[in-house]
Structure formats: structure tokens, C-alpha cells
Scaffold this motif. Structure first.
Motif, PDB file in Angstrom:
ATOM      1  N   LEU A  33       0.831  -1.202   0.000  1.00 28.03           N
ATOM      2  CA  LEU A  33       0.000   0.000   0.000  1.00 28.03           C
ATOM      3  C   LEU A  33       0.864   1.249   0.000  1.00 28.03           C
ATOM      4  O   LEU A  33       1.773   1.387   0.827  1.00 28.03           O
ATOM      5  CB  LEU A  33      -0.900   0.022   1.245  1.00 28.03           C
ATOM      6  N   HIS A  34       0.590   2.167  -0.938  1.00 17.74           N
ATOM      7  CA  HIS A  34       1.132   3.519  -0.911  1.00 17.74           C
ATOM      8  C   HIS A  34      -0.037   4.437  -0.569  1.00 17.74           C
ATOM      9  O   HIS A  34      -0.975   4.555  -1.351  1.00 17.74           O
ATOM     10  CB  HIS A  34       1.687   3.925  -2.278  1.00 17.74           C
ATOM     11  N   LEU A  35       0.006   5.068   0.593  1.00 18.71           N
ATOM     12  CA  LEU A  35      -1.114   5.895   1.019  1.00 18.71           C
ATOM     13  C   LEU A  35      -0.715   7.370   0.989  1.00 18.71           C
ATOM     14  O   LEU A  35       0.165   7.796   1.725  1.00 18.71           O
ATOM     15  CB  LEU A  35      -1.568   5.481   2.422  1.00 18.71           C
ATOM     16  N   ARG A  36      -1.346   8.113   0.109  1.00 19.95           N
ATOM     17  CA  ARG A  36      -1.163   9.560   0.016  1.00 19.95           C
ATOM     18  C   ARG A  36      -2.412  10.160  -0.599  1.00 19.95           C
ATOM     19  O   ARG A  36      -3.279   9.422  -1.092  1.00 19.95           O
ATOM     20  CB  ARG A  36       0.085   9.938  -0.793  1.00 19.95           C
ATOM     21  N   ASN A  37      -2.486  11.477  -0.602  1.00 20.70           N
ATOM     22  CA  ASN A  37      -3.691  12.138  -1.083  1.00 20.70           C
ATOM     23  C   ASN A  37      -3.339  13.211  -2.103  1.00 20.70           C
ATOM     24  O   ASN A  37      -2.200  13.691  -2.137  1.00 20.70           O
ATOM     25  CB  ASN A  37      -4.458  12.771   0.086  1.00 20.70           C
ATOM     26  N   VAL A  38      -4.301  13.557  -2.923  1.00 17.38           N
ATOM     27  CA  VAL A  38      -4.103  14.602  -3.927  1.00 17.38           C
ATOM     28  C   VAL A  38      -5.305  15.535  -3.938  1.00 17.38           C
ATOM     29  O   VAL A  38      -6.417  15.150  -3.563  1.00 17.38           O
ATOM     30  CB  VAL A  38      -3.913  14.009  -5.349  1.00 17.38           C
ATOM     31  N   LYS A  39      -5.046  16.754  -4.366  1.00 11.16           N
ATOM     32  CA  LYS A  39      -6.113  17.721  -4.602  1.00 11.16           C
ATOM     33  C   LYS A  39      -6.202  17.922  -6.101  1.00 11.16           C
ATOM     34  O   LYS A  39      -5.251  18.389  -6.742  1.00 11.16           O
ATOM     35  CB  LYS A  39      -5.795  19.041  -3.900  1.00 11.16           C
ATOM     36  N   ARG A  40      -7.335  17.534  -6.685  1.00 15.83           N
ATOM     37  CA  ARG A  40      -7.503  17.570  -8.135  1.00 15.83           C
ATOM     38  C   ARG A  40      -8.084  18.894  -8.603  1.00 15.83           C
ATOM     39  O   ARG A  40      -8.789  19.579  -7.871  1.00 15.83           O
ATOM     40  CB  ARG A  40      -8.425  16.432  -8.585  1.00 15.83           C
ATOM     41  N   GLU A  41      -7.790  19.223  -9.880  1.00 17.05           N
ATOM     42  CA  GLU A  41      -8.346  20.403 -10.529  1.00 17.05           C
ATOM     43  C   GLU A  41      -9.059  19.965 -11.806  1.00 17.05           C
ATOM     44  O   GLU A  41      -8.745  18.914 -12.368  1.00 17.05           O
ATOM     45  CB  GLU A  41      -7.229  21.406 -10.816  1.00 17.05           C
ATOM     46  N   PRO A  42     -10.019  20.750 -12.294  1.00 22.46           N
ATOM     47  CA  PRO A  42     -10.852  20.316 -13.422  1.00 22.46           C
ATOM     48  C   PRO A  42     -10.082  19.955 -14.691  1.00 22.46           C
ATOM     49  O   PRO A  42     -10.517  19.092 -15.461  1.00 22.46           O
ATOM     50  CB  PRO A  42     -11.772  21.521 -13.666  1.00 22.46           C
ATOM     51  N   ASN A  43      -8.926  20.582 -14.936  1.00 22.32           N
ATOM     52  CA  ASN A  43      -8.209  20.321 -16.191  1.00 22.32           C
ATOM     53  C   ASN A  43      -7.235  19.151 -16.118  1.00 22.32           C
ATOM     54  O   ASN A  43      -6.449  18.921 -17.030  1.00 22.32           O
ATOM     55  CB  ASN A  43      -7.452  21.578 -16.648  1.00 22.32           C
ATOM     56  N   GLY A  44      -7.287  18.383 -15.032  1.00 21.28           N
ATOM     57  CA  GLY A  44      -6.393  17.240 -14.887  1.00 21.28           C
ATOM     58  C   GLY A  44      -5.175  17.520 -14.031  1.00 21.28           C
ATOM     59  O   GLY A  44      -4.409  16.607 -13.718  1.00 21.28           O
ATOM     60  N   SER A  45      -4.978  18.776 -13.637  1.00 24.58           N
ATOM     61  CA  SER A  45      -3.876  19.120 -12.737  1.00 24.58           C
ATOM     62  C   SER A  45      -4.181  18.601 -11.336  1.00 24.58           C
ATOM     63  O   SER A  45      -5.334  18.383 -10.971  1.00 24.58           O
ATOM     64  CB  SER A  45      -3.673  20.633 -12.693  1.00 24.58           C
ATOM     65  N   PHE A  46      -3.136  18.433 -10.541  1.00 22.30           N
ATOM     66  CA  PHE A  46      -3.318  18.046  -9.144  1.00 22.30           C
ATOM     67  C   PHE A  46      -2.032  18.344  -8.378  1.00 22.30           C
ATOM     68  O   PHE A  46      -0.967  18.515  -8.955  1.00 22.30           O
ATOM     69  CB  PHE A  46      -3.665  16.552  -9.012  1.00 22.30           C
ATOM     70  N   TYR A  47      -2.160  18.429  -7.064  1.00 19.40           N
ATOM     71  CA  TYR A  47      -0.971  18.520  -6.229  1.00 19.40           C
ATOM     72  C   TYR A  47      -1.123  17.573  -5.047  1.00 19.40           C
ATOM     73  O   TYR A  47      -2.222  17.144  -4.696  1.00 19.40           O
ATOM     74  CB  TYR A  47      -0.710  19.958  -5.760  1.00 19.40           C
ATOM     75  N   GLU A  48       0.015  17.239  -4.433  1.00 20.47           N
ATOM     76  CA  GLU A  48       0.031  16.323  -3.302  1.00 20.47           C
ATOM     77  C   GLU A  48      -0.500  17.065  -2.069  1.00 20.47           C
ATOM     78  O   GLU A  48       0.069  18.074  -1.648  1.00 20.47           O
ATOM     79  CB  GLU A  48       1.450  15.837  -3.031  1.00 20.47           C
ATOM     80  N   ALA A  49      -1.590  16.551  -1.514  1.00 23.69           N
ATOM     81  CA  ALA A  49      -2.233  17.205  -0.379  1.00 23.69           C
ATOM     82  C   ALA A  49      -1.798  16.546   0.929  1.00 23.69           C
ATOM     83  O   ALA A  49      -0.995  15.608   0.937  1.00 23.69           O
ATOM     84  CB  ALA A  49      -3.746  17.123  -0.529  1.00 23.69           C
ATOM     85  N   GLU A  50      -2.332  17.056   2.039  1.00 24.42           N
ATOM     86  CA  GLU A  50      -2.136  16.370   3.312  1.00 24.42           C
ATOM     87  C   GLU A  50      -2.659  14.938   3.180  1.00 24.42           C
ATOM     88  O   GLU A  50      -3.616  14.679   2.453  1.00 24.42           O
ATOM     89  CB  GLU A  50      -2.922  17.090   4.416  1.00 24.42           C
ATOM     90  N   HIS A  51      -2.069  14.019   3.907  1.00 20.36           N
ATOM     91  CA  HIS A  51      -2.452  12.614   3.756  1.00 20.36           C
ATOM     92  C   HIS A  51      -3.936  12.369   4.036  1.00 20.36           C
ATOM     93  O   HIS A  51      -4.563  11.514   3.395  1.00 20.36           O
ATOM     94  CB  HIS A  51      -1.584  11.737   4.662  1.00 20.36           C
ATOM     95  N   LEU A  52      -4.510  13.128   4.961  1.00 23.49           N
ATOM     96  CA  LEU A  52      -5.923  12.922   5.308  1.00 23.49           C
ATOM     97  C   LEU A  52      -6.822  14.056   4.825  1.00 23.49           C
ATOM     98  O   LEU A  52      -7.978  14.135   5.215  1.00 23.49           O
ATOM     99  CB  LEU A  52      -6.073  12.770   6.834  1.00 23.49           C
ATOM    100  N   ASP A  53      -6.302  14.915   3.963  1.00 26.74           N
ATOM    101  CA  ASP A  53      -7.072  16.104   3.600  1.00 26.74           C
ATOM    102  C   ASP A  53      -6.936  16.432   2.116  1.00 26.74           C
ATOM    103  O   ASP A  53      -6.442  17.473   1.741  1.00 26.74           O
ATOM    104  CB  ASP A  53      -6.613  17.306   4.445  1.00 26.74           C
ATOM    105  N   GLY A  54      -7.379  15.520   1.266  1.00 23.05           N
ATOM    106  CA  GLY A  54      -7.393  15.763  -0.168  1.00 23.05           C
ATOM    107  C   GLY A  54      -8.729  15.317  -0.731  1.00 23.05           C
ATOM    108  O   GLY A  54      -9.725  15.230  -0.011  1.00 23.05           O
ATOM    109  N   ASP A  55      -8.756  15.014  -2.013  1.00 25.42           N
ATOM    110  CA  ASP A  55     -10.004  14.590  -2.652  1.00 25.42           C
ATOM    111  C   ASP A  55     -10.280  13.101  -2.475  1.00 25.42           C
ATOM    112  O   ASP A  55     -11.372  12.632  -2.808  1.00 25.42           O
ATOM    113  CB  ASP A  55      -9.965  14.935  -4.143  1.00 25.42           C
ATOM    114  N   ASN A  56      -9.299  12.349  -1.994  1.00 27.96           N
ATOM    115  CA  ASN A  56      -9.507  10.925  -1.756  1.00 27.96           C
ATOM    116  C   ASN A  56      -9.995  10.701  -0.327  1.00 27.96           C
ATOM    117  O   ASN A  56      -9.445  11.275   0.614  1.00 27.96           O
ATOM    118  CB  ASN A  56      -8.204  10.149  -1.983  1.00 27.96           C
ATOM    119  N   ASP A  57     -11.014   9.874  -0.186  1.00 30.66           N
ATOM    120  CA  ASP A  57     -11.610   9.588   1.116  1.00 30.66           C
ATOM    121  C   ASP A  57     -10.740   8.558   1.833  1.00 30.66           C
ATOM    122  O   ASP A  57     -10.988   7.352   1.747  1.00 30.66           O
ATOM    123  CB  ASP A  57     -13.033   9.080   0.918  1.00 30.66           C
ATOM    124  N   MET A  58      -9.728   9.038   2.562  1.00 29.67           N
ATOM    125  CA  MET A  58      -8.786   8.121   3.182  1.00 29.67           C
ATOM    126  C   MET A  58      -9.416   7.317   4.309  1.00 29.67           C
ATOM    127  O   MET A  58      -8.963   6.214   4.624  1.00 29.67           O
ATOM    128  CB  MET A  58      -7.558   8.883   3.682  1.00 29.67           C
TER     129      MET A  58
END
Length: 405
Positions: free
Chosen positions: A300-325
């Protein structure tokens, strides 16, 4: 209580993040590779044992190999691919002889994971990794200038890329090029545009279908050998999980993962479930994918990202991105419960926090992008707390809840 095995990636003796520092994070396992061995060449048993002893002396365990890299001839289906596959099998046998049983790998053509900014500043001045679709388009259109690239972007995307490129200084253009053209993790290799075009040439007749067939060929060749020596192979998803730079991608979604596990059915043919790579595509339902492919997940690699409408994204806090950790971790724990009930031995799945921010004293160290020590320690602590809390909740909740999954 059967917990996840907490691991940390380490890039070897030259890594400024020392084994002593990693031990203080609370991690017990090390994820590493022999990065000095050229891609495709055999890993000597003596060097594997030496690295394993170094890790053991620090009071840690070498838990996962990441990665034994795959030669490009295998990916392109070149005439000499069987030669490189045999070398790969020898490396697996040598690793197994040294007691190493889990091997993470990827099948991304030419480059590994790709970002456009390695020092994206957040509101709190922490530094994160970022993939900017407009920046990548600017690189493709005005620096790389590969053949027929204009046809791959619409007019809006081309205008945005041109405006972006015009604002870059010469130094910023060079930084963008070096960031995108970086080679394999753990190496200092950076391609020039001309060198990259040479590699692209090898893929001019390899589309997604062809790359998928070459992956199946590779798996059907190595998985019987891996199973014979007790090694579990676990493929890492493509990052980002969509085609870029004129290269196909074939490990992006549930359909791809289903193809892979069915290409060579075996307990040794498994998956590295990376929530950041898969989560960069909003169409991927991570909890559902964990439930579907749970028995095949070896790492398991556990990390989170914040996505943008055009396909861009950045690495977010592990528990605070668009993925429901929270839901991700819940499915992981439920998978462990299923394994325990089935009597499987691989209940304690190795997990590592991935791509931490640079925070606090991290900025004073020259670490590999995404692999700061304090930022990853923060991520590991958050994931550790989430796991513990969910385990206690699932134990105390009614049986109907567990059965509902």
C-alpha cells in the motif's frame, strides 16, 4: 490486533534521510532497492545481502523491494526481450534467496512518475509536488516539440500553454524541462529533449494495446518463477494515470487492474495500491477498487491529492485531499479481516506514507522529491492514528456493519 506493517522508503546510503532517522518515525520496515545497478541488469546476491545487513544493523527490516526496474526492451516487445526477462528472473531468485519476498515494480514507458513542479508552495509555506496540465502542454508544444503534438490539444489548451510559456524566464524553462525529464527514482538521470525523442522513437509502433500485450507477456514469463520462490510481485499504477508525452499508459483504472491479475492468475501476481496515483483520476472509486482487488493487494502507498478540473493536481495532506482516506483505510482493515478468517499468512500488509510535504527542518536537507523525513513522519503518524481509531470502531460496532461490506 493485526496492524499494517509500517514502512518507509529509503534510497540507500547516499540518502540524507538516514536509517536512524527512519527508526525514530516508528516505522519498522524499509522499502528500498539497489539503485546503483543499471536498469535490467542482474542484482547480485552478495549486494542484496549486504544491503539487507545494513538495514538489519539499524534495527529495521527490508520489507519490500521498490523497484527491480524493467528494461525498455521488455516494454517495447523488442527482439531481445527474452534476454532481459531471464535476467529479471535471476534477480528475483537472488532476492528470494536473501529472504526478500515482495517486489514492487511499474510498467511506465521511459519515465517514472511525472510532475511539473517539485516545490509547489502551499498556504502554510509547506512544499509539495504538483502536476500542472498547462505546464506539461507548454513543455510538449514549445520545448519538446514532438511530431504532430498540436493535434493532441484543443485551441483553449494551446492558448493557455502559450500564455504560460511566455511568462517563464529562461531559468524557469530549464527547471520545467529538468523536472519533467527526470529519470528513475534514486538516480540523478535527466534526459535532454533529444535523448527523450530517441526513446519515443522506440514506442512509435507501441500503442496502449501493444503495451498491454507486452506486459502480459512479461507476467506470463516471470510469475511462475516468482511463485516457485515465494515472491509476490505487485505492480504500481501509472502516475499520472493517463497518457502523457506521447506514451501509452496501461495501469490506470479498475479495468486495467483486472486485465493484469487475469493475465497470469497466481497469488504472486498482485498490486501495489497507490491511492495517490489512482486517486488523481476522479473516475476511480478507491474504496470500491480496494474491495474488488483486495485479495491481490500486496503493498500500500497511502497519500492524497487535490484535483483540478483540467487534470492538474498537487500532493495534499495525507488525510485532507479529494480521496476519502477514511473509507480507504476501512476497506484495508476489512480486507485484513477477510484474510485472517481465510487463514492467510499475509495479513499484515506493508504500508508506507508516500510523497510527504517538505515542512520545518526538511527544507535544510537535499532529499529526493517527495521523500522528506518530517513530512512523511507527519503522514505516517496521521495514518497510524486513523488505522488505530478505525480498528477500535470496527471492533466495537455491530456485526451488521462488517457484513455490509
Amino acid at each position: 490486533m493485526q496492524k499494517l506493517e509500517q514502512t518507509f522508503r529509503w534510497f540507500g546510503p547516499k540518502d540524507e534521510v538516514t536509517l536512524a532517522a527512519i527508526k525514530q518515525t516508528g516505522a519498522t520496515g524499509i522499502v528500498t532497492a539497489l539503485h546503483d545497478i543499471p536498469c535490467g541488469e542482474i542484482w547480485p546476491e552478495e549486494q542484496i545481502r549486504e544491503r539487507k545487513q545494513t538495514i538489519a544493523t539499524a534495527g529495521l527490516t527490508w520489507s519490500v523491494i521498490e523497484s527491480i526496474n524493467i528494461h525498455e526492451s521488455i516494454k517495447t516487445g523488442a527482439a531481445d526481450r527474452d534476454h532481459w526477462i531471464e535476467k529479471y528472473i535471476t534477480s528475483l531468485k537472488n532476492a528470494a534467496a536473501c529472504g526478500l519476498k515482495t517486489v514492487c515494480y511499474n510498467f511506465m514507458p521511459v519515465l517514472d512518475w511525472t510532475r511539473t513542479d517539485l516545490d509547489f508552495r502551499l498556504d502554510n509555506d509547506a512544499s509539495a509536488l504538483r502536476y500542472d496540465a498547462t505546464a506539461l502542454a507548454a513543455f510538449e508544444l514549445f520545448i519538446l516539440k514532438r511530431e504532430n503534438v498540436e493535434a493532441e490539444f484543443n485551441e483553449t489548451e494551446k492558448r493557455a500553454a502559450e500564455n504560460y510559456f511566455r511568462k517563464l524566464s529562461p531559468e524557469e524553462k530549464q527547471t520545467l524541462q529538468q523536472t519533467i525529464m527526470a529519470g528513475l527514482p534514486g538516480t540523478d538521470e535527466v534526459f535532454t529533449p533529444d535523448e527523450f525523442k530517441v526513446h519515443l522513437k522506440k514506442y512509435e509502433h507501441v500503442d496502449a494495446s501493444g503495451l498491454r500485450e507486452n506486459l502480459a507477456y512479461f507476467l506470463q514469463a516471470i510469475i511462475p518463477a516468482a511463485e516457485a520462490v515465494g515472491i509476490k510481485m505487485c505492480i504500481h499504477p501509472d502516475d499520472p494515470p493517463f497518457p502523457i508525452l506521447g506514451l501509452p499508459r496501461v495501469v490506470c483504472n479498475a479495468e486495467d487492474l483486472e486485465y493484469i491479475v487475469n493475465a497470469a492468475p497466481s497469488p504472486s501476481n498482485g498490486i501495489t495500491f497507490c491511492t495517490g496515483s489512482l486517486g488523481a483520476n476522479k473516475a476511480n472509486d478507491l474504496p470500491a477498487m480496494l474491495k474488488q482487488f483486495g485479495p491481490h493487494i500486496h503493498f500500500l502507498h497511502l497519500r492524497n491529492v487535490k484535483r483540478e478540473p483540467n487534470g492538474s493536481f498537487y500532493e495534499a495532506e495525507h488525510l485532507d485531499g479529494d480521496n476519502d482516506m477514511v473509507s480507504v483505510m476501512e476497506q484495508v482493515i476489512l480486507e485484513q479481516q477477510r484474510r485472517l478468517a481465510e487463514g492467510r499468512e499475509d495479513v499484515s500488509i506493508p504500508m508506507r506514507p508516500d510523497h510527504g510535504h517538505k515542512i520545518l527542518d526538511d527544507k535544510n536537507y537535499n532529499t529526493y522529491p517527495g521523500y522528506s523525513v518530517i513530512g512523511r513522519l507527519k503522514g505516517l503518524a496521521e495514518l497510524r492514528g486513523l488505522e488505530l481509531g478505525l480498528r477500535k470502531y470496527l471492533i466495537s460496532s455491530t456485526g451488521q456493519r462488517g457484513n455490509s461490506h
